[in-house]
Design a protein around this motif. Structure first.
Motif, PDB file in Angstrom:
ATOM      1  N   PHE A   1      31.659  -4.224 -17.441  1.00 14.66           N
ATOM      2  CA  PHE A   1      30.680  -5.209 -16.953  1.00 14.66           C
ATOM      3  C   PHE A   1      29.590  -4.921 -16.023  1.00 14.66           C
ATOM      4  CE2 PHE A   1      30.829  -8.616 -13.308  1.00 14.66           C
ATOM      5  CZ  PHE A   1      29.848  -9.317 -14.018  1.00 14.66           C
ATOM      6  N   LEU A   2      28.578  -5.072 -16.553  1.00 16.75           N
ATOM      7  CA  LEU A   2      27.241  -4.612 -15.961  1.00 16.75           C
ATOM      8  C   LEU A   2      26.786  -6.017 -15.019  1.00 16.75           C
ATOM      9  CD1 LEU A   2      25.473  -3.015 -19.074  1.00 16.75           C
ATOM     10  CD2 LEU A   2      26.445  -1.439 -17.009  1.00 16.75           C
ATOM     11  N   ASP A   3      26.968  -5.601 -13.756  1.00 11.37           N
ATOM     12  CA  ASP A   3      26.746  -6.897 -12.808  1.00 11.37           C
ATOM     13  C   ASP A   3      25.279  -6.524 -12.443  1.00 11.37           C
ATOM     14  OD1 ASP A   3      27.213  -9.034 -11.618  1.00 11.37           O
ATOM     15  OD2 ASP A   3      28.644  -8.372 -10.183  1.00 11.37           O
ATOM     16  N   GLU A   4      24.633  -7.630 -12.113  1.00 15.89           N
ATOM     17  CA  GLU A   4      23.136  -7.528 -11.512  1.00 15.89           C
ATOM     18  C   GLU A   4      22.356  -6.630 -12.433  1.00 15.89           C
ATOM     19  OE1 GLU A   4      22.751  -7.165  -7.380  1.00 15.89           O
ATOM     20  OE2 GLU A   4      24.550  -8.125  -6.977  1.00 15.89           O
ATOM     21  N   ILE A   5      22.593  -6.972 -13.866  1.00 20.42           N
ATOM     22  CA  ILE A   5      21.802  -6.017 -14.776  1.00 20.42           C
ATOM     23  C   ILE A   5      20.119  -6.133 -14.414  1.00 20.42           C
ATOM     24  CG2 ILE A   5      21.808  -7.551 -16.614  1.00 20.42           C
ATOM     25  CD1 ILE A   5      22.273  -5.248 -18.561  1.00 20.42           C
ATOM     26  N   GLY A   6      19.930  -7.346 -14.113  1.00 19.65           N
ATOM     27  CA  GLY A   6      18.350  -7.589 -13.833  1.00 19.65           C
ATOM     28  C   GLY A   6      17.843  -6.598 -12.765  1.00 19.65           C
ATOM     29  N   GLU A   7      18.926  -5.991 -12.058  1.00 21.46           N
ATOM     30  CA  GLU A   7      18.202  -5.101 -11.005  1.00 21.46           C
ATOM     31  C   GLU A   7      18.124  -3.461 -11.799  1.00 21.46           C
ATOM     32  OE1 GLU A   7      17.489  -6.096  -8.174  1.00 21.46           O
ATOM     33  OE2 GLU A   7      18.177  -8.165  -8.534  1.00 21.46           O
ATOM     34  N   MET A   8      18.453  -3.480 -12.889  1.00 22.19           N
ATOM     35  CA  MET A   8      18.639  -2.120 -13.342  1.00 22.19           C
ATOM     36  C   MET A   8      17.092  -1.369 -13.576  1.00 22.19           C
ATOM     37  SD  MET A   8      20.460  -0.785 -16.917  1.00 22.19           S
ATOM     38  CE  MET A   8      22.135  -0.681 -16.233  1.00 22.19           C
ATOM     39  N   PRO A   9      17.042  -0.185 -13.171  1.00 25.88           N
ATOM     40  CA  PRO A   9      15.787   0.528 -13.080  1.00 25.88           C
ATOM     41  C   PRO A   9      15.469   0.833 -14.488  1.00 25.88           C
ATOM     42  CG  PRO A   9      17.321   1.631 -11.580  1.00 25.88           C
ATOM     43  CD  PRO A   9      18.095   0.710 -12.335  1.00 25.88           C
ATOM     44  N   ALA A  10      13.944   0.776 -14.902  1.00 24.73           N
ATOM     45  CA  ALA A  10      13.322   1.099 -15.925  1.00 24.73           C
ATOM     46  C   ALA A  10      13.940   2.290 -16.927  1.00 24.73           C
ATOM     47  CB  ALA A  10      11.923   1.076 -15.941  1.00 24.73           C
ATOM     48  N   ALA A  11      14.193   3.114 -16.335  1.00 29.17           N
ATOM     49  CA  ALA A  11      14.410   4.374 -16.921  1.00 29.17           C
ATOM     50  C   ALA A  11      15.740   4.230 -17.485  1.00 29.17           C
ATOM     51  CB  ALA A  11      14.430   5.756 -16.327  1.00 29.17           C
TER      52      ALA A  11
ATOM     53  N   VAL B   1      29.676  -6.678 -21.274  1.00 36.39           N
ATOM     54  CA  VAL B   1      29.180  -7.964 -20.680  1.00 36.39           C
ATOM     55  C   VAL B   1      28.499  -7.878 -19.533  1.00 36.39           C
ATOM     56  CG1 VAL B   1      30.079  -9.939 -19.632  1.00 36.39           C
ATOM     57  CG2 VAL B   1      31.280  -9.062 -21.508  1.00 36.39           C
ATOM     58  N   ALA B   2      27.248  -8.497 -19.488  1.00 33.69           N
ATOM     59  CA  ALA B   2      26.485  -8.402 -18.302  1.00 33.69           C
ATOM     60  C   ALA B   2      26.073  -9.601 -17.579  1.00 33.69           C
ATOM     61  CB  ALA B   2      25.163  -7.777 -18.911  1.00 33.69           C
ATOM     62  N   ALA B   3      25.768  -9.567 -16.413  1.00 30.54           N
ATOM     63  CA  ALA B   3      25.312 -10.810 -15.629  1.00 30.54           C
ATOM     64  C   ALA B   3      24.056 -10.393 -14.600  1.00 30.54           C
ATOM     65  CB  ALA B   3      26.636 -11.129 -14.590  1.00 30.54           C
ATOM     66  N   THR B   4      23.461 -11.628 -14.352  1.00 27.39           N
ATOM     67  CA  THR B   4      22.356 -11.485 -13.375  1.00 27.39           C
ATOM     68  C   THR B   4      22.106 -12.798 -12.914  1.00 27.39           C
ATOM     69  OG1 THR B   4      20.066 -10.862 -13.101  1.00 27.39           O
ATOM     70  CG2 THR B   4      20.573 -12.189 -15.098  1.00 27.39           C
ATOM     71  N   ASN B   5      21.729 -12.920 -11.421  1.00 37.02           N
ATOM     72  CA  ASN B   5      21.375 -14.123 -10.893  1.00 37.02           C
ATOM     73  C   ASN B   5      19.985 -14.299 -10.851  1.00 37.02           C
ATOM     74  OD1 ASN B   5      20.764 -12.487  -8.846  1.00 37.02           O
ATOM     75  ND2 ASN B   5      22.572 -12.729  -7.387  1.00 37.02           N
ATOM     76  N   ILE B   6      19.147 -13.352 -11.421  1.00 38.05           N
ATOM     77  CA  ILE B   6      17.733 -13.439 -11.428  1.00 38.05           C
ATOM     78  C   ILE B   6      17.362 -14.241 -12.524  1.00 38.05           C
ATOM     79  CG2 ILE B   6      17.430 -11.431  -9.988  1.00 38.05           C
ATOM     80  CD1 ILE B   6      15.939 -10.260 -12.565  1.00 38.05           C
ATOM     81  N   ASP B   7      15.835 -14.613 -12.558  1.00 35.72           N
ATOM     82  CA  ASP B   7      15.525 -15.354 -13.816  1.00 35.72           C
ATOM     83  C   ASP B   7      15.019 -14.348 -14.737  1.00 35.72           C
ATOM     84  OD1 ASP B   7      13.815 -16.477 -15.645  1.00 35.72           O
ATOM     85  OD2 ASP B   7      13.053 -18.154 -14.333  1.00 35.72           O
TER      86      ASP B   7
END
Ligand SMILES: Nc1ncnc2c1ncn2[C@@H]1O[C@H](COP(=O)(O)OP(=O)(O)OP(=O)(O)O)[C@@H](O)[C@H]1O
Ligand SMILES: [Mg+2]
Length: 465
Positions: A244-254, A284-290
């Motif tokens: 479970f990749l939580d807050e995947i929206g925050e993952m650094p580009a590299a 399964v991933a999740a994010t709260n950002i747009d």
């Protein structure tokens, strides 16, 4: 204090009742049907006394009967007690046939009327408690892996979970903070063929960038200073299960690139390692950002989005889940009153109004925390706005949260049969207590015959008085 609406065109009657009842009830007084309906709609009293002869038909009963019909069509559970003159007996009976709870002939004998009112409020409370039980039972049936919800949007979420859980594709869960994304991720795992494998969550937003890679993919001994031994990453730990990749929206580009490679090829390399390690995990991933905005702004890779968001589902914010707020509130109330050993039985009227009108920026998590706090703070059986950290903004002057207004929910986790037995016993005890052990009146309150009441008492080992 319970609210009581008195509808009568006679100032003397209002005077008399005000004097006699103001200590026991919060009185709402109206002299015609129009005023009565206005007060009824804004205060929703559970009990109403209604004079039938009201202007413009003070000598007939048309206005009174009209008021009765209106009230019952808007709130059928309302207990309307018709106050009539002796000569109006026929109309009073007509009112009862239309659904009035009872009638009482003038002149008013206060002590008698008080008894009737008490019984009416008592019955209204019992009925409400009963509805609470029914709701809880239904909610139980409609929850899924600990996710509660009855609104249309949550129904959709449940349907999606059912459909995609067992298919081995990635799922992206979108939704504001506290809407239950992690809960849904677990539900996907629990309902999949991988359910006996591990469920491994990792919060991509909470781990510093330089550590995240080795957290995810692990590292070999000596990969960097301080890497004293081989350490497996979360991806490897999820072997055979769900990552479970939580807050995947925050993952650094590299790392987005590395993740993409893993999703495409199903292999990883530990930091400092050269060997490809095959891993069989479902992501399964999740994010709260747009996320669309993040893609547009170049912060999230579009190709990764297409991989990870093959199926995406959106969890509704709590403020759009009107009918679920009370359901969840009662769920947490029950959970924490059990945990903290406190006897909180329900949510008072004022607190309900506060819950309904609040915007819930922190969604279900915030609701859970507020209820938890309230259960700790409460010193009455029904929660009040203050317990929840709200100021009482209800349009009534008294502290709201009257003892009988809330729903009780001591029934979760029981089978229907156990719950019925418990409710039966509770209602029996409440009736006997309220009626001071008087068998005739208790039987009447419960709507059973005297022999049946005795049977019930025997069955539940209850003595009168
Ligand atoms: N539908 C629900 N039924 C019961 N409990 C819920 C529901 N939704 C959320 N919760 C509870 O609310 C809390 C927050 O849920 P969760 O951690 O899944 O939210 P989230 O969307 O992952 O939030 P964040 O974006 O802040 O990580 C948890 O304690 C969870 O059990
Ligand atoms: Mg979360």
């Amino acid at each position: 204090m319970e609210k009581l609406l008195i509808v009568d065109d006679s100032p003397e009657i209002h005077q008399q009742l005000k004097w006699g009842l103001k200590k026991d009830y919060r009185l709402l007084q109206a002299k015609d049907v129009g005023e009565a309906l206005r007060l009824f709609r804004s205060h929703r009293p559970k009990v109403v006394t209604l004079d039938l002869g009201l202007p413009p038909d003070a000598d007939g009963a048309t206005e009174g009967l009209r008021g009765l019909k209106e009230i019952l069509s808007e709130a059928p559970a309302t207990k309307v007690i018709v106050l009539s003159g002796n000569e109006e007996r026929e109309n009073a009976l007509k009112a009862v046939a239309l659904g009035a709870y009872d009638f009482y002939s003038k002149p008013i004998e206060l002590a008698e009327l008080k008894t009737i009112l008490q019984r009416a409020f008592h019955l209204a409370a019992l009925e409400e408690e009963n509805r609470g039980l029914l709701q809880a039972t239904q909610a139980e049936q409609r929850s899924m892996s600990g996710i509660f919800g009855q609104c249309a949007k949550m129904e959709e979420v449940f349907t999606t979970i059912r459909k995609v859980a067992s298919v081995d594709v990635p799922v992206l869960i979108l939704g504001e903070s506290g809407t239950g994304k992690e809960l849904v991720a677990r539900a996907l795992h629990d309902n999949s063929l991988r359910k006996d494998g591990p469920f491994v969550p990792i919060n991509c937003g909470a781990i510093p960038e330089n550590l995240l890679e080795s957290e995810l993919f692990g590292h070999e001994k000596g990969a960097f200073t301080g890497a004293q031994s081989l350490v497996k990453g979360k991806v490897e730990y999820a072997q055979g299960g769900t990552l479970f990749l939580d807050e995947i929206g925050e993952m650094p580009a590299a790392l987005q690139v590395k993740l993409l490679r893993f999703l495409q090829e199903r292999v990883i390399q530990r930091v400092g390692g050269r060997e490809d390690i095959e891993v069989d995990v479902r992501v399964v991933a999740a994010t709260n950002i747009d996320i669309q905005q993040a893609i547009g702004g170049g912060r999230f890779r579009e190709d990764l989005f297409y991989r990870i968001g093959v199926i995406s589902m959106e969890l509704p914010p709590l403020r759009e889940r009107d009918e679920d707020i009370f359901l969840l509130a009662h769920l947490f109330l029950h959970r924490y009153s059990g945990e903290f050993g406190k006897k909180v039985r329900g949510i008072g009227q004022g607190a309900r109004e506060a819950l309904r009108s609040y915007a819930w920026p922190g969604n279900v998590r915030e609701l859970e925390n507020k209820i938890k706090r309230a259960v700790v703070m409460a010193d009455q059986p029904f929660l009040e706005p203050g317990d929840l950290g709200f100021v009482d903004t209800a349009p009534v002057e008294e502290p709201a949260g009257d003892a009988q207004a809330g729903m009780a929910l001591d029934y979760e986790g029981l089978t229907l049969k156990e719950a019925r037995q418990r409710l039966e016993k509770e209602l029996l005890l409440v009736a006997l207590e309220k009626e001071d052990g008087n068998i005739v009146r208790s039987a009447e309150t419960l709507g059973v015959s005297r022999p049946t009441l005795y049977d019930l008492m025997k069955k539940h080992g209850v003595q009168s008085g």
